[in-house]
Design a protein around this motif. Sequence first.
Motif, PDB file in Angstrom:
ATOM      1  N   LYS A  99      -5.714  -4.972   3.962  1.00 49.85           N
ATOM      2  CA  LYS A  99      -5.213  -5.941   2.937  1.00 49.85           C
ATOM      3  C   LYS A  99      -4.059  -5.768   2.798  1.00 49.85           C
ATOM      4  O   LYS A  99      -3.062  -6.704   2.143  1.00 49.85           O
ATOM      5  CB  LYS A  99      -5.882  -5.439   1.638  1.00 49.85           C
ATOM      6  CG  LYS A  99      -7.365  -6.065   1.572  1.00 49.85           C
ATOM      7  CD  LYS A  99      -8.012  -5.634   0.298  1.00 49.85           C
ATOM      8  CE  LYS A  99      -8.102  -4.293  -0.064  1.00 49.85           C
ATOM      9  NZ  LYS A  99      -8.696  -4.060  -1.637  1.00 49.85           N
ATOM     10  N   ALA A 109       0.905  -1.250   0.061  1.00 49.29           N
ATOM     11  CA  ALA A 109       0.004  -0.042  -0.056  1.00 49.29           C
ATOM     12  C   ALA A 109       0.873   1.153  -0.193  1.00 49.29           C
ATOM     13  O   ALA A 109       1.714   1.288   0.856  1.00 49.29           O
ATOM     14  CB  ALA A 109      -0.682   0.075   1.240  1.00 49.29           C
ATOM     15  N   THR A 129      -3.354   5.096  -3.176  1.00 51.79           N
ATOM     16  CA  THR A 129      -4.084   5.716  -2.468  1.00 51.79           C
ATOM     17  C   THR A 129      -4.345   7.149  -2.847  1.00 51.79           C
ATOM     18  O   THR A 129      -3.497   7.834  -3.526  1.00 51.79           O
ATOM     19  CB  THR A 129      -3.946   5.484  -1.001  1.00 51.79           C
ATOM     20  OG1 THR A 129      -2.651   6.257  -0.826  1.00 51.79           O
ATOM     21  CG2 THR A 129      -3.859   4.125  -0.830  1.00 51.79           C
ATOM     22  N   ILE A 162      -1.323  -1.006  -4.257  1.00 52.39           N
ATOM     23  CA  ILE A 162      -2.357  -0.260  -4.083  1.00 52.39           C
ATOM     24  C   ILE A 162      -2.112   1.339  -3.739  1.00 52.39           C
ATOM     25  O   ILE A 162      -1.411   1.653  -2.793  1.00 52.39           O
ATOM     26  CB  ILE A 162      -3.102  -0.973  -2.506  1.00 52.39           C
ATOM     27  CG1 ILE A 162      -3.021  -2.346  -2.735  1.00 52.39           C
ATOM     28  CG2 ILE A 162      -4.485  -0.087  -2.529  1.00 52.39           C
ATOM     29  CD1 ILE A 162      -3.470  -3.077  -1.269  1.00 52.39           C
ATOM     30  N   ALA A 208      -6.075  -0.788  -7.004  1.00 52.23           N
ATOM     31  CA  ALA A 208      -5.167  -2.079  -6.777  1.00 52.23           C
ATOM     32  C   ALA A 208      -4.866  -2.580  -7.949  1.00 52.23           C
ATOM     33  O   ALA A 208      -5.673  -2.989  -8.704  1.00 52.23           O
ATOM     34  CB  ALA A 208      -5.797  -3.004  -5.839  1.00 52.23           C
ATOM     35  N   VAL A 234      -7.432   0.328   3.096  1.00 57.06           N
ATOM     36  CA  VAL A 234      -6.686  -0.810   2.477  1.00 57.06           C
ATOM     37  C   VAL A 234      -5.786  -1.302   3.467  1.00 57.06           C
ATOM     38  O   VAL A 234      -5.038  -2.281   2.962  1.00 57.06           O
ATOM     39  CB  VAL A 234      -5.917  -0.188   1.145  1.00 57.06           C
ATOM     40  CG1 VAL A 234      -6.782   0.464   0.134  1.00 57.06           C
ATOM     41  CG2 VAL A 234      -4.918   0.759   1.573  1.00 57.06           C
TER      42      VAL A 234
END
Lengths: 427, 427
Positions: A88, A13, A65, A63, A49, A85
């Motif tokens: 994950k 992320a 953002t 991912i 993603a 997120v």
Amino acid sequence: MNETPRGQRLHLAIFGRRNAGKSSLINALTGQQVAIVADVPGTTTDPVAKAMELLPLGPVMLIDTAGLDDTGELGRLRVEKSLDVLQKADLVLLVVDPGQGFGACEQDVLAHVRARDLPVIAVINKADLYPEGAAGEWPELSSLPRIPVSARTGYGIDRLKRLIVGSAPRDWTLPTIAGDLLAPGDTVVLVVPIDKAAPKGRLILPQQQVIRDVLEHDAVAVVVKERELRYVLNRLGHPPKLVVTDASVYQRAVADTPPEVLLTSFSILFARYKGDLETLVAGAAAVGGLRPGDRILIAEACTHHPIADDIGRVKIPRWLRQAAGGELHFDVMSGGGPLPSNLGDYRLVVHCGACMLNRREMLSRIMQAQEAGVPIVNYGVLIAQVQGVLERALSPFPAVLERLGAAMQTFDDADVVPRRVPFGRGE
Amino acid sequence: MNETPRGQRLHLAIFGRRNAGKSSLINALTGQQVAIVADVPGTTTDPVAKAMELLPLGPVMLIDTAGLDDTGELGRLRVEKSLDVLQKADLVLLVVDPGQGFGACEQDVLAHVRARDLPVIAVINKADLYPEGAAGEWPELSSLPRIPVSARTGYGIDRLKRLIVGSAPRDWTLPTIAGDLLAPGDTVVLVVPIDKAAPKGRLILPQQQVIRDVLEHDAVAVVVKERELRYVLNRLGHPPKLVVTDASVYQRAVADTPPEVLLTSFSILFARYKGDLETLVAGAAAVGGLRPGDRILIAEACTHHPIADDIGRVKIPRWLRQAAGGELHFDVMSGGGPLPSNLGDYRLVVHCGACMLNRREMLSRIMQAQEAGVPIVNYGVLIAQVQGVLERALSPFPAVLERLGAAMQTFDDADVVPRRVPFGRGE
């Protein structure tokens, strides 16, 4: 840390302010090697993603953002959505723009990340513009792994990849050992010698893992000793898709397997699963360039096992001396952790099969050697090369073969490595 | 104690004076079930080793020796020769004749046995003639396991067999799990479901052991999930000799395997390998005779495993209540050691799969139940019975089927056990 890997695809992320350079960092990480496999659907306000192949790491999920400094009510909602997120993520990259500094919005992300006990790397971007930018003026970052990069010039990106690998979950692996080579219903023949090195009454873990992987891909595993291989191939009634042999019986397996059937070894499969097959094969090609007096590092992950010892201390040095046409200087290291800091002094690193290392550890070492510009090979790949069967053992991996064809040719021409040296079990 | 079992055949060396009754003890141990497989050649002065089937222990080697009190120069040489067999022995039986007493020649053997750290059992013979003979008048024997028997009447012989099993080496096993069913080149199909109970990325030990055993007998192991079984059997081009299935997919395996192919389960193979299949199958037959109010002992070798727990605490009690047509009283024991001393209070012992016990421990328990006259069954055999596939799962063992046909019929007639109860993994 989650015990169950999500399809073994590392989830990264990426957080940062709107102009910190998140998108260009993604481009820099994936370079020309980007392969966008799938886009997870979402609105522009949702985090995006992307499944990508990030060499040499393998498949990852990046991912992206919304900017942390997105303003207004809608902006606040977007940032909240971004924090979702973290559920994950395996790892967080916090991209900091030295021009904008480190402030409340970065602190807020860090608090959320720490609450989930997730690993985080501070990526201090724009090193080309702010060469002093990562010098530590933000005390909040002092406890984090942090690295200056320039997404624009590519500076620091390789080191960042190594930091990412080093922060991956312990159980991170590739999604499959051999399943990507198989279709449902395919037959895989596994050649498993029963000799003194085999544990009494059991199968060694790599054999178990390949059988399990074959079953998980709805394929069929046929397990035979080398003596029954030819008989079984004749009797099967259909050609198998793949033969996987123990490295100790390469010659027999190659001789008894029709050339149109893919063939490899457990050690080659695990060189890929545990590390980066392409880099290790390039390392084998470098053996042809060794000259008398060169320094070689033998790296073993565990303390001495009598058989591994024989491979690493006796047979491999002998093969390499023959390849170089003279005496070489060997250093041996044992145990985990990074390779030594004087790595640049070596012409070649020869690594053990890494059965005691996880992918994170082995890949970190491979990337460390790459950064230092030192070729690295492992026992399994080198044994296949010495036996003259590496090309055959790479038949399931044409991309690796193709890219390295030229380098391998150089080594073949040297023709200094004996083709049929007797040897023990290589894994 | 030797780490490598000599073909897993227990070697029993029998010492004693010339008239202590060594030969009649051998006859009593083997009874009508003697099967002399091979005589090791030797002169009459040499110890004679006889390979025998000693039920329920399985194959043993009985080594008969010259009389300890053999006199003269020749006699002394014979006794010395006899002591040589200690090199091959796993266990010594010292036969004592109460009429002759315990003297220097017995002491001499004991000294040699102790120097080799071998287990020894003092067999006080002729209990029919000397009912007080084992009351301990020889202090030299007080530290030894000792047992009064009458080789002539058979008194104490079953208890002696249990003592023999209890003194066997920890790693004592049968010579093979399935190899006696196979000829070189035979194909064995193993049905291995991949479900939540399967360990991630590995195979469970019984699966590994069977694959290894198949390879050691020059046969071929084909490993498939249950979904691919029918496809594989069609595609093989030749019928396999044997299908071995996980107990959780019995119905599917039976349905998809042609009736002329032998079929069994991992749990049935291990019921034989770890214990005594015939006794356990007889125990399954006894389920049909249960009546409301009977006491049942559930014996688990290890503390609770969630899945085993489900089998032992929920499903098996439910099946047995249905079989009895009413409420039963269940006691549960966990852990190793002998079964409880009040064994005679129970109408049935239901034992777990014994994955945490070795053959010595499991067989000791089975023999303890036999001595107490209490039927004993294990989870694997009972699950096959409940599923209505026990007869099919015994197809590789016609002798067991035949001897127990009548008993099984009784149970079949009762027809009270549901045939298709959903259940989890039985091992």
